[in-house]
Design an enzyme around this catalytic site. Structure first.
Site, PDB file in Angstrom:
ATOM      1  N   TYR A 117      -2.787   0.424  10.315  1.00 16.80           N
ATOM      2  CA  TYR A 117      -2.690  -0.112   8.952  1.00 16.80           C
ATOM      3  C   TYR A 117      -1.353   0.275   8.326  1.00 16.80           C
ATOM      4  O   TYR A 117      -0.683  -0.560   7.695  1.00 16.80           O
ATOM      5  CB  TYR A 117      -3.853   0.411   8.114  1.00 16.80           C
ATOM      6  CG  TYR A 117      -3.890  -0.135   6.710  1.00 16.80           C
ATOM      7  CD1 TYR A 117      -4.208  -1.467   6.474  1.00 16.80           C
ATOM      8  CD2 TYR A 117      -3.603   0.678   5.615  1.00 16.80           C
ATOM      9  CE1 TYR A 117      -4.235  -1.978   5.180  1.00 16.80           C
ATOM     10  CE2 TYR A 117      -3.637   0.181   4.323  1.00 16.80           C
ATOM     11  CZ  TYR A 117      -3.951  -1.150   4.111  1.00 16.80           C
ATOM     12  OH  TYR A 117      -3.973  -1.655   2.841  1.00 16.80           O
TER      13      TYR A 117
ATOM     14  N   SER B  51       0.852  -1.196   0.000  1.00 16.17           N
ATOM     15  CA  SER B  51       0.000   0.000   0.000  1.00 16.17           C
ATOM     16  C   SER B  51       0.880   1.235   0.000  1.00 16.17           C
ATOM     17  O   SER B  51       2.002   1.213   0.527  1.00 16.17           O
ATOM     18  CB  SER B  51      -0.890   0.018   1.250  1.00 16.17           C
ATOM     19  OG  SER B  51      -1.580   1.259   1.368  1.00 16.17           O
TER      20      SER B  51
END
Length: 282
Positions: A149, A136
């Site tokens: 995250y 990501s």
């Protein structure tokens, strides 16, 4: 090519399973709960492809062992693993979350990736295969209000960067495919959580969170979003690339977003350096 993909019940995992099958791969599409496979099976039917749907919970060691043993028994090989399964932490800040919630995010998004990869690695070594992981932009540029995250994706980035030269010396190519904002998935969306409820739970950080949401919804991110199918196409291209780079952005926007942080955009310089450390040469 026999490909195992985790987290295929929806989103990028679903799209990657279907796209890989359309490209001629034999796809073992895994998910934590196979009763949630209807959306995947419908997409496969619409595309005219067949998938081998199996249970695999990345936080459950016995289910990982059973799934990989079944693949070995039924196919005799595994050519590629795509680590896609992941969760999002919906709490706005570290202080507002619980330690249990923070650990749960790391358990799926980091330790789950490692747990599946380590069981798959003997099969990948035998096949001279590929190990792909969905990273990501948040694993390169830390994201406010997404601390857990971001931490998990940073950990995945570091682990795979360290693993890649050693795996390559034994015939396994490791790549980290880096998407940005994927607009047509349910990832990070919670029906009972919205701007009002999160801001109300943000305590002293409420004004900061409001400004952050204005940025997320503002013109700076116009053109940032991709569809899950676009991300899937990048994953499948990387699977079949004869010489894949370590780090693969899924769009020009992603490449531009991470550019201020990275002097080595595709990871080639670090990989060349690290190969020398293990005597593998350039």
């Amino acid at each position: 090519m026999i490909v195992l993909i985790t987290g295929t019940s929806s989103g990028v995992g679903l799209a990657t399973a279907v796209t890989a099958a359309r490209a001629g791969c034999t796809v073992v599409a895994t998910m934590r709960d196979t009763s949630r496979s209807a959306e995947l099976r419908e997409a496969a039917d619409d595309a005219g492809v067949t998938l081998d749907v199996r249970r695999l919970d990345v936080t459950d060691g016995p289910s990982i062992d059973a799934c990989l043993a079944g693949v070995r028994q039924d196919y005799g090989r595994l050519d590629a693993l795509v680590n896609n399964a992941g969760v999002s932490n919906s709490d706005p800040t570290m202080e507002m979350s619980t330690m249990e919630a923070l650990r749960a995010t790391l358990e799926v998004d980091f330790f789950g990736v490692i747990a599946v990869s380590r069981v798959a690695m003997p099969l990948l070594r035998a096949a001279g295969g590929r190990l792909l992981t969905v990273g990501s932009v948040h694993g390169i540029v830390g994201q406010p209000f997404n601390e857990a995250y971001s931490a998990a994706k940073f950990a995945v980035e570091g682990f795979m960067e360290g693993l890649a030269p050693v795996a390559a010396a034994h015939g396994v190519r490791v790549s980290l495919v880096v998407p940005g904002f994927v607009r047509d998935t349910r990832f990070g969306r919670f029906p009972d959580i919205n701007r009002t409820t999160i801001q109300a739970a943000s305590g002293p950080y409420a004004p900061d969170f409001a400004a952050y949401l204005d940025w997320v919804c503002g013109p700076d991110l116009e053109g940032a979003g991709q569809s899950k199918w676009e991300v899937a196409q990048t994953l499948v291209r990387t699977l079949t690339d004869p010489d894949p780079p370590f780090r693969v952005p899924t769009s020009a926007w992603v490449a531009g977003y991470v550019k201020p942080k990275l002097a080595d955009p595709d990871g080639a310089a670090v990989q060349t350096l690290a190969r020398g450390w293990i005597g593998a040469g350039g």
